[in-house]
Design a protein around this motif. Structure first.
Motif, PDB file in Angstrom:
ATOM      1  N   UNK A 161       0.832  -1.209   0.000  1.00  0.00           N
ATOM      2  CA  UNK A 161       0.000   0.000   0.000  1.00  0.00           C
ATOM      3  C   UNK A 161       0.865   1.258   0.000  1.00  0.00           C
ATOM      4  N   UNK A 162       1.950   1.247   0.775  1.00  0.00           N
ATOM      5  CA  UNK A 162       2.832   2.413   0.874  1.00  0.00           C
ATOM      6  C   UNK A 162       3.501   2.712  -0.467  1.00  0.00           C
ATOM      7  N   UNK A 163       4.028   1.685  -1.141  1.00  0.00           N
ATOM      8  CA  UNK A 163       4.689   1.898  -2.430  1.00  0.00           C
ATOM      9  C   UNK A 163       3.677   2.354  -3.478  1.00  0.00           C
ATOM     10  N   UNK A 164       2.486   1.775  -3.441  1.00  0.00           N
ATOM     11  CA  UNK A 164       1.427   2.196  -4.363  1.00  0.00           C
ATOM     12  C   UNK A 164       1.082   3.664  -4.148  1.00  0.00           C
ATOM     13  N   UNK A 165       0.981   4.069  -2.896  1.00  0.00           N
ATOM     14  CA  UNK A 165       0.662   5.469  -2.580  1.00  0.00           C
ATOM     15  C   UNK A 165       1.784   6.409  -3.029  1.00  0.00           C
ATOM     16  N   UNK A 166       3.038   6.010  -2.798  1.00  0.00           N
ATOM     17  CA  UNK A 166       4.164   6.842  -3.225  1.00  0.00           C
ATOM     18  C   UNK A 166       4.179   7.005  -4.745  1.00  0.00           C
ATOM     19  N   UNK A 167       3.903   5.924  -5.468  1.00  0.00           N
ATOM     20  CA  UNK A 167       3.852   6.003  -6.928  1.00  0.00           C
ATOM     21  C   UNK A 167       2.771   6.970  -7.382  1.00  0.00           C
ATOM     22  N   UNK A 168       1.618   6.933  -6.719  1.00  0.00           N
ATOM     23  CA  UNK A 168       0.534   7.858  -7.048  1.00  0.00           C
ATOM     24  C   UNK A 168       0.935   9.314  -6.798  1.00  0.00           C
ATOM     25  N   UNK A 169       1.525   9.553  -5.619  1.00  0.00           N
ATOM     26  CA  UNK A 169       1.869  10.925  -5.217  1.00  0.00           C
ATOM     27  C   UNK A 169       2.925  11.522  -6.139  1.00  0.00           C
ATOM     28  N   UNK A 170       3.917  10.718  -6.532  1.00  0.00           N
ATOM     29  CA  UNK A 170       5.025  11.227  -7.343  1.00  0.00           C
ATOM     30  C   UNK A 170       4.645  11.342  -8.816  1.00  0.00           C
ATOM     31  N   UNK A 171       3.920  10.357  -9.353  1.00  0.00           N
ATOM     32  CA  UNK A 171       3.677  10.297 -10.800  1.00  0.00           C
ATOM     33  C   UNK A 171       2.280  10.712 -11.235  1.00  0.00           C
ATOM     34  N   UNK A 172       1.317  10.738 -10.303  1.00  0.00           N
ATOM     35  CA  UNK A 172      -0.061  11.023 -10.705  1.00  0.00           C
ATOM     36  C   UNK A 172      -0.705  12.177  -9.932  1.00  0.00           C
ATOM     37  N   UNK A 173       0.012  13.254  -9.608  1.00  0.00           N
ATOM     38  CA  UNK A 173      -0.638  14.355  -8.884  1.00  0.00           C
ATOM     39  C   UNK A 173      -1.626  15.095  -9.793  1.00  0.00           C
ATOM     40  N   UNK A 174      -2.746  15.500  -9.227  1.00  0.00           N
ATOM     41  CA  UNK A 174      -3.754  16.204 -10.028  1.00  0.00           C
ATOM     42  C   UNK A 174      -3.380  17.672 -10.253  1.00  0.00           C
ATOM     43  N   UNK A 175      -2.792  18.288  -9.235  1.00  0.00           N
ATOM     44  CA  UNK A 175      -2.403  19.708  -9.301  1.00  0.00           C
ATOM     45  C   UNK A 175      -3.598  20.566  -9.700  1.00  0.00           C
ATOM     46  N   UNK A 176      -4.672  20.488  -8.936  1.00  0.00           N
ATOM     47  CA  UNK A 176      -5.888  21.258  -9.228  1.00  0.00           C
ATOM     48  C   UNK A 176      -5.657  22.738  -8.963  1.00  0.00           C
ATOM     49  N   UNK A 177      -6.523  23.561  -9.534  1.00  0.00           N
ATOM     50  CA  UNK A 177      -6.421  25.015  -9.349  1.00  0.00           C
ATOM     51  C   UNK A 177      -6.530  25.387  -7.866  1.00  0.00           C
ATOM     52  N   UNK A 178      -7.423  24.693  -7.167  1.00  0.00           N
ATOM     53  CA  UNK A 178      -7.599  24.978  -5.741  1.00  0.00           C
ATOM     54  C   UNK A 178      -6.332  24.657  -4.950  1.00  0.00           C
ATOM     55  N   UNK A 179      -5.697  23.517  -5.257  1.00  0.00           N
ATOM     56  CA  UNK A 179      -4.467  23.128  -4.556  1.00  0.00           C
ATOM     57  C   UNK A 179      -3.330  24.103  -4.854  1.00  0.00           C
ATOM     58  N   UNK A 180      -3.220  24.541  -6.092  1.00  0.00           N
ATOM     59  CA  UNK A 180      -2.160  25.491  -6.446  1.00  0.00           C
ATOM     60  C   UNK A 180      -2.382  26.823  -5.747  1.00  0.00           C
ATOM     61  N   UNK A 181      -3.645  27.252  -5.645  1.00  0.00           N
ATOM     62  CA  UNK A 181      -3.934  28.519  -4.959  1.00  0.00           C
ATOM     63  C   UNK A 181      -3.618  28.403  -3.462  1.00  0.00           C
ATOM     64  N   UNK A 182      -3.943  27.277  -2.851  1.00  0.00           N
ATOM     65  CA  UNK A 182      -3.596  27.064  -1.446  1.00  0.00           C
ATOM     66  C   UNK A 182      -2.079  27.037  -1.253  1.00  0.00           C
ATOM     67  N   UNK A 183      -1.369  26.468  -2.225  1.00  0.00           N
ATOM     68  CA  UNK A 183       0.092  26.432  -2.147  1.00  0.00           C
ATOM     69  C   UNK A 183       0.672  27.831  -2.247  1.00  0.00           C
ATOM     70  N   UNK A 184       0.095  28.675  -3.100  1.00  0.00           N
ATOM     71  CA  UNK A 184       0.557  30.064  -3.195  1.00  0.00           C
ATOM     72  C   UNK A 184       0.458  30.758  -1.834  1.00  0.00           C
ATOM     73  N   UNK A 185      -0.642  30.525  -1.136  1.00  0.00           N
ATOM     74  CA  UNK A 185      -0.811  31.124   0.190  1.00  0.00           C
ATOM     75  C   UNK A 185       0.214  30.570   1.177  1.00  0.00           C
ATOM     76  N   UNK A 186       0.466  29.250   1.122  1.00  0.00           N
ATOM     77  CA  UNK A 186       1.433  28.631   2.036  1.00  0.00           C
ATOM     78  C   UNK A 186       2.844  29.165   1.779  1.00  0.00           C
ATOM     79  N   UNK A 187       3.216  29.310   0.511  1.00  0.00           N
ATOM     80  CA  UNK A 187       4.544  29.826   0.163  1.00  0.00           C
ATOM     81  C   UNK A 187       4.683  31.282   0.607  1.00  0.00           C
ATOM     82  N   UNK A 188       3.633  32.072   0.397  1.00  0.00           N
ATOM     83  CA  UNK A 188       3.665  33.477   0.819  1.00  0.00           C
ATOM     84  C   UNK A 188       3.848  33.599   2.327  1.00  0.00           C
ATOM     85  N   UNK A 189       3.149  32.748   3.070  1.00  0.00           N
ATOM     86  CA  UNK A 189       3.273  32.765   4.530  1.00  0.00           C
ATOM     87  C   UNK A 189       4.684  32.365   4.960  1.00  0.00           C
TER      88      UNK A 189
END
Length: 524
Positions: A161-189
């Protein structure tokens, strides 16, 4: 006293009632209620019929070797077995801020914040965390100038399960608009916090790299510049991922797992996996070698109100002076590590005791002699093609010039005589820190992953300790003398009114005694 006498009398009466003689002396042997036939055998002798015990022995070497397998797509799988119920598994990638020369600075910083978000299989970060929770797991992502690391610690039974999850996180991220906007706020902070925190060491480290490697490789911004926060979007991220998140630049490392099982999971989830940004191979990989330039970066800032309150931190000016050392692939890396440990240092309020480096040079020669200095610490940053040894010092703004001269004198003394007692102490402390850190499973994981990523192999701790023991005074003197022939890198933060010029600092490091050139003023 009366109570004790009464209790003794009561015990005697009870013995008499039961027909037992009162105890007046020690018996020949103790009678056990279990009625064992071996009651007369002393504890110092083994019981008859019991197998001879086998005890663990310590011979200074690891019993578990690091095993490495390379898959057909170039992905390396490395493992180190370790006793215990839990394991640490992760993917390390040859990717970081040093590869952003042709991109907007800050992509690696963004990807760190976006890690373990929604993927093709998991709809949200909460779903990922719930999956890990079933196996008692936690996750983390860290980026440096040259490496990105995704790691999970969980029960060994959940390895698939752990290796499957790591493969998903590294190779299959969705990078949605909402996630990118939240990341902008986190980086700014994070950028705001970086500039407000009382400890300026992360900011000074960023500045000294910028000064030492002007606009190339490890001198590029590790943190996303404020002006790039709004410019980084999904297309920019996919462009970077397409070139640097390729199997031949990855290592799947595991500690506390069976190697065959880890390889089996890697083949199942990482061999032939199609990333979300497309299957096209890398076409634009930056293979630049770090070019050391030297130089100075200054940030004039009012540091008087950094930490207010009942016991405010006084206004300080922070200086970091560095010189080029060597990469971690070179033989001189070990002598430089010993030299860094020999310099040591820390804060003026650091408590004493074993292992705190109170007998290092920056304590004995600087902090113990100059009470007005608040900090003097040595750091060694090393990469696959370069390195940087630097000293960070802080003091009242009115004593900046004197502080800089003290630091330049310490640099000059590095190339002088090395006392055998201080050298042996530094070597012992370095080996102690190495072995103590490698008691931790996540540290072993990072050590295995980074070494295999850089060299396709791993030096075991006992091999490193042998190299440390073999360092001689002439080795330290040789590497220090070579280092002193280069140009300095300087980072300065705070009130810089009395800061010597870069040319004067360079002249001091080229002199015999480390003294700054004298300056004369017509008007005071």
């Amino acid at each position: 006293m009366a109570t004790a006498v009464w209790a003794a009398a009561r015990l005697l009466r009870r013995s008499a009632v039961r027909g037992l003689p009162p105890r007046s002396g020690l018996p020949a042997h103790r009678q056990f209620s279990s009625g064992s036939t071996h009651s007369s055998i002393p504890l110092s002798s083994p019981l008859p019929g019991v197998p001879k015990p086998v005890f663990a022995t310590v011979d200074g070497q690891e019993k578990f070797e690091t095993r490495i397998t390379t898959l057909d797509n170039g992905l390396r799988v490395a493992s180190q077995n370790k006793f215990g119920q839990f394991c640490t598994v992760g993917i390390l990638i040859n990717s970081g801020s040093r590869y952003e020369a042709k991109y907007l600075s800050g992509i690696a910083h963004f990807l760190e914040k976006l890690a373990f978000s929604s993927t093709a299989q998991y709809d949200s970060k909460d779903e990922i965390l719930l999956t890990l929770e079933k196996h008692g797991g936690i996750c983390d992502c860290q980026t440096s100038r040259d490496t990105t690391m995704y790691a999970v610690s969980a029960d060994s039974k959940g390895l698939d399960t752990v290796v499957s999850l790591l493969a998903e996180v590294v190779l299959q991220p969705r990078l949605t608009d909402e996630e990118i906007e939240m990341t902008r706020m986190a980086v700014q902070f994070e950028l705001e916090d970086l500039n407000m925190r009382p400890d300026p060491e992360p900011l000074l480290t960023e500045m000294i790299h910028e000064a030492a490697y002007r606009e190339n490789t490890v001198g590029l911004h590790r943190f996303c510049p404020a002006e790039n926060i709004a410019k980084i979007d999904r297309d920019v991220l996919h462009s970077f991922l397409r070139n640097y998140y390729t199997p031949d630049r990855m290592v799947l490392a595991g500690v506390g797992v069976e190697h065959e099982h880890l390889v089996e999971c890697a083949r199942k989830h990482l061999l032939g996996a199609q990333p979300s940004w497309g299957a096209a191979g890398a076409v634009d990989v930056d293979r630049s070698v770090a070019q050391y330039t030297g130089g100075i970066v200054k940030v004039e800032r009012d540091m008087s109100n950094v930490s207010l309150g009942p016991t405010p931190i006084p206004e300080l000016t922070h200086i970091m002076v560095g010189l080029e050392s060597c990469s971690f692939l070179e033989d001189d890396f070990i002598p430089f590590a010993v030299l860094n440990m020999m310099m040591g240092g820390g804060g003026s309020f650091s408590a004493g005791g074993p292992g705190k480096g109170m007998f290092s040079r920056l304590y004995l020669n600087v902090l113990n002699r100059h009470h007005w200095m608040y900090n003097a610490t040595s750091y060694h940053h090393s990469y696959e093609d370069t390195g940087l040894l630097c000293i960070h010092a802080s003091a009242d703004p009115r004593q900046v010039r004197e502080m800089v001269e003290i630091i330049t004198k310490e640099f000059i003394l590095m190339g002088g005589t090395v006392d055998m007692v201080e050298l042996e102490r530094a070597k012992t402390q370095l080996m102690s820190m190495l072995m103590m850190n490698l008691e931790s499973r996540p540290v072993i994981f990072e050590d295995v992953g980074r070494q295999v990523l850089a060299t396709h192999s791993r030096k075991l701790p006992h091999e490193l300790c042998t190299l440390i023991r073999n360092v001689k005074p002439e080795d330290v003197k040789r590497v220090a003398s070579k280092m002193l022939r280069g140009k300095p890198a300087v980072a300065a933060l705070g009130d810089l009114t009395d800061l010597p010029t870069y040319e004067h600092i360079q002249a001091a490091l080229s002199s015999r005694d480390g003294r700054l050139p004298r300056t004369y003023r017509l008007f005071r």
